[in-house]
Design a protein around this motif. Structure first.
Motif, PDB file in Angstrom:
ATOM      1  N   GLY A 198       5.740  15.449  13.219  1.00 34.22           N
ATOM      2  CA  GLY A 198       4.773  14.791  14.090  1.00 34.22           C
ATOM      3  C   GLY A 198       3.625  14.144  13.351  1.00 34.22           C
ATOM      4  O   GLY A 198       2.910  13.310  13.921  1.00 34.22           O
ATOM      5  N   SER A 199       3.429  14.498  12.095  1.00 35.60           N
ATOM      6  CA  SER A 199       2.332  13.934  11.319  1.00 35.60           C
ATOM      7  C   SER A 199       2.714  12.641  10.609  1.00 35.60           C
ATOM      8  O   SER A 199       1.870  12.010   9.987  1.00 35.60           O
ATOM      9  CB  SER A 199       1.845  14.952  10.278  1.00 35.60           C
ATOM     10  OG  SER A 199       2.835  15.178   9.288  1.00 35.60           O
ATOM     11  N   TYR A 200       3.970  12.236  10.708  1.00 32.67           N
ATOM     12  CA  TYR A 200       4.446  11.022  10.046  1.00 32.67           C
ATOM     13  C   TYR A 200       4.334   9.826  10.990  1.00 32.67           C
ATOM     14  O   TYR A 200       4.674   9.908  12.165  1.00 32.67           O
ATOM     15  CB  TYR A 200       5.882  11.203   9.555  1.00 32.67           C
ATOM     16  CG  TYR A 200       5.943  12.117   8.356  1.00 32.67           C
ATOM     17  CD1 TYR A 200       5.905  13.498   8.504  1.00 32.67           C
ATOM     18  CD2 TYR A 200       5.991  11.599   7.062  1.00 32.67           C
ATOM     19  CE1 TYR A 200       5.917  14.344   7.404  1.00 32.67           C
ATOM     20  CE2 TYR A 200       6.020  12.436   5.949  1.00 32.67           C
ATOM     21  CZ  TYR A 200       5.978  13.804   6.131  1.00 32.67           C
ATOM     22  OH  TYR A 200       5.984  14.633   5.032  1.00 32.67           O
ATOM     23  N   THR A 248       0.817  -1.209   0.000  1.00 32.78           N
ATOM     24  CA  THR A 248       0.000   0.000   0.000  1.00 32.78           C
ATOM     25  C   THR A 248       0.849   1.257   0.000  1.00 32.78           C
ATOM     26  O   THR A 248       0.448   2.279   0.515  1.00 32.78           O
ATOM     27  CB  THR A 248      -0.929  -0.004   1.228  1.00 32.78           C
ATOM     28  OG1 THR A 248      -0.138  -0.138   2.409  1.00 32.78           O
ATOM     29  CG2 THR A 248      -1.938  -1.110   1.120  1.00 32.78           C
ATOM     30  N   PHE A 249       2.023   1.191  -0.582  1.00 32.61           N
ATOM     31  CA  PHE A 249       2.950   2.323  -0.603  1.00 32.61           C
ATOM     32  C   PHE A 249       2.287   3.576  -1.168  1.00 32.61           C
ATOM     33  O   PHE A 249       2.524   4.682  -0.708  1.00 32.61           O
ATOM     34  CB  PHE A 249       4.177   1.934  -1.426  1.00 32.61           C
ATOM     35  CG  PHE A 249       5.202   3.015  -1.564  1.00 32.61           C
ATOM     36  CD1 PHE A 249       5.458   3.608  -2.787  1.00 32.61           C
ATOM     37  CD2 PHE A 249       5.942   3.433  -0.459  1.00 32.61           C
ATOM     38  CE1 PHE A 249       6.430   4.585  -2.914  1.00 32.61           C
ATOM     39  CE2 PHE A 249       6.917   4.408  -0.575  1.00 32.61           C
ATOM     40  CZ  PHE A 249       7.157   4.979  -1.818  1.00 32.61           C
ATOM     41  N   ILE A 250       1.424   3.375  -2.156  1.00 32.70           N
ATOM     42  CA  ILE A 250       0.867   4.517  -2.856  1.00 32.70           C
ATOM     43  C   ILE A 250      -0.050   5.362  -1.988  1.00 32.70           C
ATOM     44  O   ILE A 250      -0.349   6.499  -2.301  1.00 32.70           O
ATOM     45  CB  ILE A 250       0.124   4.049  -4.130  1.00 32.70           C
ATOM     46  CG1 ILE A 250      -0.123   5.243  -5.073  1.00 32.70           C
ATOM     47  CG2 ILE A 250      -1.194   3.369  -3.761  1.00 32.70           C
ATOM     48  CD1 ILE A 250      -0.630   4.848  -6.425  1.00 32.70           C
ATOM     49  N   ILE A 251      -0.479   4.849  -0.852  1.00 30.45           N
ATOM     50  CA  ILE A 251      -1.403   5.623  -0.027  1.00 30.45           C
ATOM     51  C   ILE A 251      -0.683   6.532   0.971  1.00 30.45           C
ATOM     52  O   ILE A 251      -1.323   7.218   1.753  1.00 30.45           O
ATOM     53  CB  ILE A 251      -2.377   4.715   0.747  1.00 30.45           C
ATOM     54  CG1 ILE A 251      -1.647   3.910   1.835  1.00 30.45           C
ATOM     55  CG2 ILE A 251      -3.143   3.817  -0.205  1.00 30.45           C
ATOM     56  CD1 ILE A 251      -2.606   3.132   2.723  1.00 30.45           C
ATOM     57  N   TYR A 252       0.622   6.531   0.917  1.00 32.48           N
ATOM     58  CA  TYR A 252       1.394   7.318   1.870  1.00 32.48           C
ATOM     59  C   TYR A 252       2.105   8.493   1.210  1.00 32.48           C
ATOM     60  O   TYR A 252       2.754   8.339   0.165  1.00 32.48           O
ATOM     61  CB  TYR A 252       2.452   6.451   2.552  1.00 32.48           C
ATOM     62  CG  TYR A 252       1.874   5.373   3.432  1.00 32.48           C
ATOM     63  CD1 TYR A 252       1.649   4.094   2.931  1.00 32.48           C
ATOM     64  CD2 TYR A 252       1.549   5.641   4.755  1.00 32.48           C
ATOM     65  CE1 TYR A 252       1.117   3.106   3.735  1.00 32.48           C
ATOM     66  CE2 TYR A 252       1.012   4.656   5.562  1.00 32.48           C
ATOM     67  CZ  TYR A 252       0.791   3.395   5.043  1.00 32.48           C
ATOM     68  OH  TYR A 252       0.249   2.429   5.835  1.00 32.48           O
ATOM     69  N   ARG A 259       0.020   8.408   6.450  1.00 31.41           N
ATOM     70  CA  ARG A 259      -1.209   8.024   5.757  1.00 31.41           C
ATOM     71  C   ARG A 259      -2.155   9.218   5.646  1.00 31.41           C
ATOM     72  O   ARG A 259      -2.739   9.445   4.586  1.00 31.41           O
ATOM     73  CB  ARG A 259      -1.898   6.907   6.546  1.00 31.41           C
ATOM     74  CG  ARG A 259      -3.271   6.523   6.013  1.00 31.41           C
ATOM     75  CD  ARG A 259      -3.205   5.775   4.719  1.00 31.41           C
ATOM     76  NE  ARG A 259      -4.524   5.542   4.160  1.00 31.41           N
ATOM     77  CZ  ARG A 259      -5.313   4.532   4.494  1.00 31.41           C
ATOM     78  NH1 ARG A 259      -4.923   3.656   5.412  1.00 31.41           N
ATOM     79  NH2 ARG A 259      -6.492   4.386   3.928  1.00 31.41           N
ATOM     80  N   LEU A 260      -2.288   9.971   6.715  1.00 28.85           N
ATOM     81  CA  LEU A 260      -3.210  11.099   6.726  1.00 28.85           C
ATOM     82  C   LEU A 260      -2.446  12.394   6.504  1.00 28.85           C
ATOM     83  O   LEU A 260      -1.221  12.438   6.603  1.00 28.85           O
ATOM     84  CB  LEU A 260      -3.970  11.143   8.054  1.00 28.85           C
ATOM     85  CG  LEU A 260      -4.771   9.889   8.396  1.00 28.85           C
ATOM     86  CD1 LEU A 260      -5.408  10.037   9.770  1.00 28.85           C
ATOM     87  CD2 LEU A 260      -5.815   9.609   7.334  1.00 28.85           C
ATOM     88  N   THR A 261      -3.170  13.448   6.207  1.00 32.73           N
ATOM     89  CA  THR A 261      -2.525  14.741   5.962  1.00 32.73           C
ATOM     90  C   THR A 261      -3.135  15.802   6.876  1.00 32.73           C
ATOM     91  O   THR A 261      -3.777  16.734   6.402  1.00 32.73           O
ATOM     92  CB  THR A 261      -2.668  15.152   4.501  1.00 32.73           C
ATOM     93  OG1 THR A 261      -4.061  15.185   4.177  1.00 32.73           O
ATOM     94  CG2 THR A 261      -1.978  14.167   3.574  1.00 32.73           C
ATOM     95  N   PRO A 262      -2.908  15.662   8.176  1.00 32.32           N
ATOM     96  CA  PRO A 262      -3.517  16.603   9.117  1.00 32.32           C
ATOM     97  C   PRO A 262      -2.835  17.957   9.161  1.00 32.32           C
ATOM     98  O   PRO A 262      -3.373  18.911   9.701  1.00 32.32           O
ATOM     99  CB  PRO A 262      -3.350  15.872  10.457  1.00 32.32           C
ATOM    100  CG  PRO A 262      -2.077  15.095  10.276  1.00 32.32           C
ATOM    101  CD  PRO A 262      -2.094  14.650   8.834  1.00 32.32           C
TER     102      PRO A 262
END
Length: 125
Positions: free
Chosen positions: A110-112, A28-32, A100-103
């Motif tokens: 910290g978002s990684y 699922t590399f493409i989702i990151y 995964r998310l982009t907060p």
């Protein structure tokens, strides 16, 4: 779960080039979103460059503008950092990271969610 393994670090003279690679496990590399950070001795870890999951958007720190280029190959589950015109101040341990998310901004470490073990880059003057 994603495991990240960096490679390509080493010793290079000022003005030289290196290409770092970061291989990710899983399908699922493409989702990151992927990012590169670095930490010099005695300093805090800092953002270098980031690339969106599609590869269509990138961000970079002013200190590497025009010298470093991030790219990714989703078919190979790999992200790269091409570093040209290296300077002694680029000496650091370089880490790749995935989120995964982009907060927040791509420069916000910290978002990684996942981090590699790091690879040493040393630039001699």
């Amino acid at each position: 779960q994603v495991q990240l393994v960096e490679s390509g670090g080493g010793l290079v003279q000022a003005g030289g080039s290196l290409r770092l690679s970061c291989a990710a496990s899983g399908r699922t590399f493409i989702i990151y979103d992927m990012g590169w950070f670095r930490q010099a001795p005695g300093k805090e870890r800092e953002f270098v460059e980031a690339i969106s999951r599609s590869g269509g958007s990138t961000a970079y720190a002013d200190s590497v503008k025009g010298r470093f280029t991030i790219s990714r190959d989703n078919a190979k589950n790999t992200v790269y950092l091409q570093m040209n015109s290296l300077k002694p101040e680029d000496t650091a341990v370089y880490y790749c990271a995935a989120r995964r998310l982009t907060p927040s901004s791509t420069s916000d470490e910290g978002s990684y969610d996942y981090w590699g073990q790091g690879t040493q880059v040393t630039v001699s003057s």
